[in-house]
Write a protein that holds these residues in place. Structure first.
Motif, PDB file in Angstrom:
ATOM      1  N   ILE A  93       0.839  -1.204   0.000  1.00  0.00           N
ATOM      2  CA  ILE A  93       0.000   0.000   0.000  1.00  0.00           C
ATOM      3  C   ILE A  93       0.873   1.253   0.000  1.00  0.00           C
ATOM      4  CG2 ILE A  93      -1.616   1.346   1.409  1.00  0.00           C
ATOM      5  CD1 ILE A  93      -2.868  -1.419   2.188  1.00  0.00           C
ATOM      6  N   GLY A  94       1.930   1.236   0.800  1.00  0.00           N
ATOM      7  CA  GLY A  94       2.838   2.378   0.820  1.00  0.00           C
ATOM      8  C   GLY A  94       3.482   2.617  -0.532  1.00  0.00           C
ATOM      9  N   ARG A 152       2.306   1.717  -3.358  1.00  0.00           N
ATOM     10  CA  ARG A 152       1.260   2.174  -4.283  1.00  0.00           C
ATOM     11  C   ARG A 152       1.045   3.679  -4.142  1.00  0.00           C
ATOM     12  NH1 ARG A 152      -5.022   0.837  -4.505  1.00  0.00           N
ATOM     13  NH2 ARG A 152      -5.374   1.285  -6.691  1.00  0.00           N
ATOM     14  N   PHE A 153       1.067   4.183  -2.905  1.00  0.00           N
ATOM     15  CA  PHE A 153       0.930   5.629  -2.710  1.00  0.00           C
ATOM     16  C   PHE A 153       2.113   6.395  -3.288  1.00  0.00           C
ATOM     17  CE2 PHE A 153      -2.661   5.015   0.101  1.00  0.00           C
ATOM     18  CZ  PHE A 153      -3.365   6.210  -0.035  1.00  0.00           C
ATOM     19  N   LEU A 154       3.263   5.773  -3.339  1.00  0.00           N
ATOM     20  CA  LEU A 154       4.436   6.434  -3.918  1.00  0.00           C
ATOM     21  C   LEU A 154       4.421   6.404  -5.444  1.00  0.00           C
ATOM     22  CD1 LEU A 154       7.226   5.210  -1.480  1.00  0.00           C
ATOM     23  CD2 LEU A 154       6.244   7.507  -1.642  1.00  0.00           C
ATOM     24  N   PHE A 155       3.954   5.299  -6.027  1.00  0.00           N
ATOM     25  CA  PHE A 155       4.056   5.126  -7.482  1.00  0.00           C
ATOM     26  C   PHE A 155       2.744   5.334  -8.242  1.00  0.00           C
ATOM     27  CE2 PHE A 155       7.681   2.697  -5.794  1.00  0.00           C
ATOM     28  CZ  PHE A 155       8.691   3.413  -6.423  1.00  0.00           C
ATOM     29  N   ALA A 156       1.608   5.205  -7.564  1.00  0.00           N
ATOM     30  CA  ALA A 156       0.305   5.449  -8.187  1.00  0.00           C
ATOM     31  C   ALA A 156      -0.582   6.171  -7.173  1.00  0.00           C
ATOM     32  CB  ALA A 156      -0.332   4.143  -8.638  1.00  0.00           C
ATOM     33  N   PRO A 157      -0.194   7.398  -6.800  1.00  0.00           N
ATOM     34  CA  PRO A 157      -0.859   8.062  -5.671  1.00  0.00           C
ATOM     35  C   PRO A 157      -2.350   8.319  -5.853  1.00  0.00           C
ATOM     36  CG  PRO A 157       0.642   9.561  -6.803  1.00  0.00           C
ATOM     37  CD  PRO A 157       0.860   8.211  -7.383  1.00  0.00           C
ATOM     38  N   TRP A 158      -2.777   8.661  -7.052  1.00  0.00           N
ATOM     39  CA  TRP A 158      -4.196   8.987  -7.238  1.00  0.00           C
ATOM     40  C   TRP A 158      -5.064   7.737  -7.132  1.00  0.00           C
ATOM     41  CZ3 TRP A 158      -3.970  13.692  -6.144  1.00  0.00           C
ATOM     42  CH2 TRP A 158      -2.943  14.504  -6.610  1.00  0.00           C
ATOM     43  N   ALA A 159      -4.612   6.647  -7.676  1.00  0.00           N
ATOM     44  CA  ALA A 159      -5.357   5.389  -7.555  1.00  0.00           C
ATOM     45  C   ALA A 159      -5.367   4.915  -6.101  1.00  0.00           C
ATOM     46  CB  ALA A 159      -4.728   4.321  -8.450  1.00  0.00           C
ATOM     47  N   ALA A 160      -4.247   5.057  -5.426  1.00  0.00           N
ATOM     48  CA  ALA A 160      -4.172   4.647  -4.023  1.00  0.00           C
ATOM     49  C   ALA A 160      -5.110   5.489  -3.161  1.00  0.00           C
ATOM     50  CB  ALA A 160      -2.739   4.748  -3.518  1.00  0.00           C
ATOM     51  N   ALA A 161      -5.161   6.782  -3.428  1.00  0.00           N
ATOM     52  CA  ALA A 161      -6.042   7.665  -2.664  1.00  0.00           C
ATOM     53  C   ALA A 161      -7.503   7.292  -2.873  1.00  0.00           C
ATOM     54  CB  ALA A 161      -5.801   9.120  -3.058  1.00  0.00           C
ATOM     55  N   ALA A 162      -7.856   6.943  -4.090  1.00  0.00           N
ATOM     56  CA  ALA A 162      -9.236   6.520  -4.356  1.00  0.00           C
ATOM     57  C   ALA A 162      -9.565   5.256  -3.566  1.00  0.00           C
ATOM     58  CB  ALA A 162      -9.432   6.285  -5.849  1.00  0.00           C
ATOM     59  N   GLY A 163      -8.616   4.334  -3.479  1.00  0.00           N
ATOM     60  CA  GLY A 163      -8.824   3.115  -2.714  1.00  0.00           C
ATOM     61  C   GLY A 163      -8.877   3.369  -1.217  1.00  0.00           C
ATOM     62  N   TYR A 164      -8.229   4.422  -0.767  1.00  0.00           N
ATOM     63  CA  TYR A 164      -8.227   4.784   0.654  1.00  0.00           C
ATOM     64  C   TYR A 164      -9.617   5.184   1.120  1.00  0.00           C
ATOM     65  CZ  TYR A 164      -7.011   7.303   4.945  1.00  0.00           C
ATOM     66  OH  TYR A 164      -6.949   7.747   6.235  1.00  0.00           O
ATOM     67  N   GLY A 165     -10.357   5.823   0.221  1.00  0.00           N
ATOM     68  CA  GLY A 165     -11.736   6.165   0.553  1.00  0.00           C
ATOM     69  C   GLY A 165     -12.029   7.639   0.677  1.00  0.00           C
ATOM     70  N   ASP A 218      -2.669  18.345  -4.164  1.00  0.00           N
ATOM     71  CA  ASP A 218      -1.388  18.340  -3.456  1.00  0.00           C
ATOM     72  C   ASP A 218      -0.912  16.909  -3.237  1.00  0.00           C
ATOM     73  OD1 ASP A 218       0.821  18.856  -1.966  1.00  0.00           O
ATOM     74  OD2 ASP A 218      -0.220  19.853  -0.332  1.00  0.00           O
ATOM     75  N   ILE A 219       0.124  16.534  -3.951  1.00  0.00           N
ATOM     76  CA  ILE A 219       0.641  15.167  -3.893  1.00  0.00           C
ATOM     77  C   ILE A 219       1.521  14.923  -2.666  1.00  0.00           C
ATOM     78  CG2 ILE A 219       2.734  15.510  -5.243  1.00  0.00           C
ATOM     79  CD1 ILE A 219       1.905  12.871  -6.716  1.00  0.00           C
ATOM     80  N   ALA A 220       1.919  15.973  -1.977  1.00  0.00           N
ATOM     81  CA  ALA A 220       2.826  15.824  -0.830  1.00  0.00           C
ATOM     82  C   ALA A 220       2.226  14.907   0.237  1.00  0.00           C
ATOM     83  CB  ALA A 220       3.160  17.183  -0.231  1.00  0.00           C
ATOM     84  N   TYR A 221       0.950  15.069   0.542  1.00  0.00           N
ATOM     85  CA  TYR A 221       0.341  14.254   1.580  1.00  0.00           C
ATOM     86  C   TYR A 221       0.228  12.793   1.163  1.00  0.00           C
ATOM     87  CZ  TYR A 221      -0.550  18.542   4.040  1.00  0.00           C
ATOM     88  OH  TYR A 221      -0.367  19.721   4.691  1.00  0.00           O
ATOM     89  N   LEU A 222       0.024  12.564  -0.101  1.00  0.00           N
ATOM     90  CA  LEU A 222      -0.025  11.184  -0.585  1.00  0.00           C
ATOM     91  C   LEU A 222       1.358  10.547  -0.501  1.00  0.00           C
ATOM     92  CD1 LEU A 222      -2.329  11.683  -3.694  1.00  0.00           C
ATOM     93  CD2 LEU A 222      -2.980  11.025  -1.365  1.00  0.00           C
ATOM     94  N   THR A 223       2.384  11.323  -0.786  1.00  0.00           N
ATOM     95  CA  THR A 223       3.754  10.827  -0.677  1.00  0.00           C
ATOM     96  C   THR A 223       4.097  10.529   0.779  1.00  0.00           C
ATOM     97  OG1 THR A 223       4.375  12.123  -2.616  1.00  0.00           O
ATOM     98  CG2 THR A 223       6.162  11.345  -1.218  1.00  0.00           C
ATOM     99  N   ILE A 224       3.678  11.403   1.682  1.00  0.00           N
ATOM    100  CA  ILE A 224       3.916  11.173   3.106  1.00  0.00           C
ATOM    101  C   ILE A 224       3.264   9.864   3.544  1.00  0.00           C
ATOM    102  CG2 ILE A 224       3.320  12.001   5.425  1.00  0.00           C
ATOM    103  CD1 ILE A 224       3.644  14.873   4.216  1.00  0.00           C
ATOM    104  N   LYS A 225       2.042   9.624   3.107  1.00  0.00           N
ATOM    105  CA  LYS A 225       1.358   8.375   3.457  1.00  0.00           C
ATOM    106  C   LYS A 225       2.111   7.183   2.882  1.00  0.00           C
ATOM    107  CE  LYS A 225      -3.001   5.894   3.438  1.00  0.00           C
ATOM    108  NZ  LYS A 225      -2.454   4.927   4.359  1.00  0.00           N
TER     109      LYS A 225
END
Length: 121
Positions: A20-21, A23-36, A42-49
């Motif tokens: 999952i981590g 995925r957030f680094l390499f496909a952040p938008w798809a990972a965020a959608a799966g997160y709910g 702002d991609i910074a928060y997705l990278t932090i996750k």
């Protein structure tokens, strides 16, 4: 048999959070959608996750390999707070109850079960 199940579940959960981590680094938008919760621009928060989750997965694997079941059990007990917090985040930010409970809360329960099994071995 209990030892194999305890270690197997712990390894699986650590590999899943590592995935999952990544995925957030390499496909952040798809990972965020799966997160709910919808992601902003702002991609910074997705990278932090991604960094956070990847680190948790690696630390869990290292503890299991080098410190043993008891250390991993304590780690799992504490780290279960993360998916519990994620449940609240999803519910408070417009996510569905299905994702909040079906993904995040269920993950917290699985992590707690893993901790209990590891304490038992």
């Amino acid at each position: 048999m209990l030892t194999a199940i305890a270690y197997g579940l712990a390894i699986l959960l650590n590999l899943m959070i590592l995935f999952i981590g990544l995925r957030f680094l390499f496909a952040p938008w798809a990972a965020a959608a799966g997160y709910g919760v919808p992601a902003t621009k702002d991609i910074a928060y997705l990278t932090i996750k991604g960094v956070r989750d990847s680190s948790y997965g690696l630390v869990g694997l290292a503890l299991l390999a080098f410190a043993g079941a008891q250390a991993e059990a304590w780690f799992m007990l504490v780290v279960a707070l993360v998916p519990l917090g994620d449940t609240v985040v999803v519910l408070r930010n417009g996510g569905t109850k299905a994702v909040a409970f079906g993904v995040h809360f269920a993950t917290a329960v699985a992590v707690l079960v893993s901790a209990a099994l590891l304490f038992a071995v």
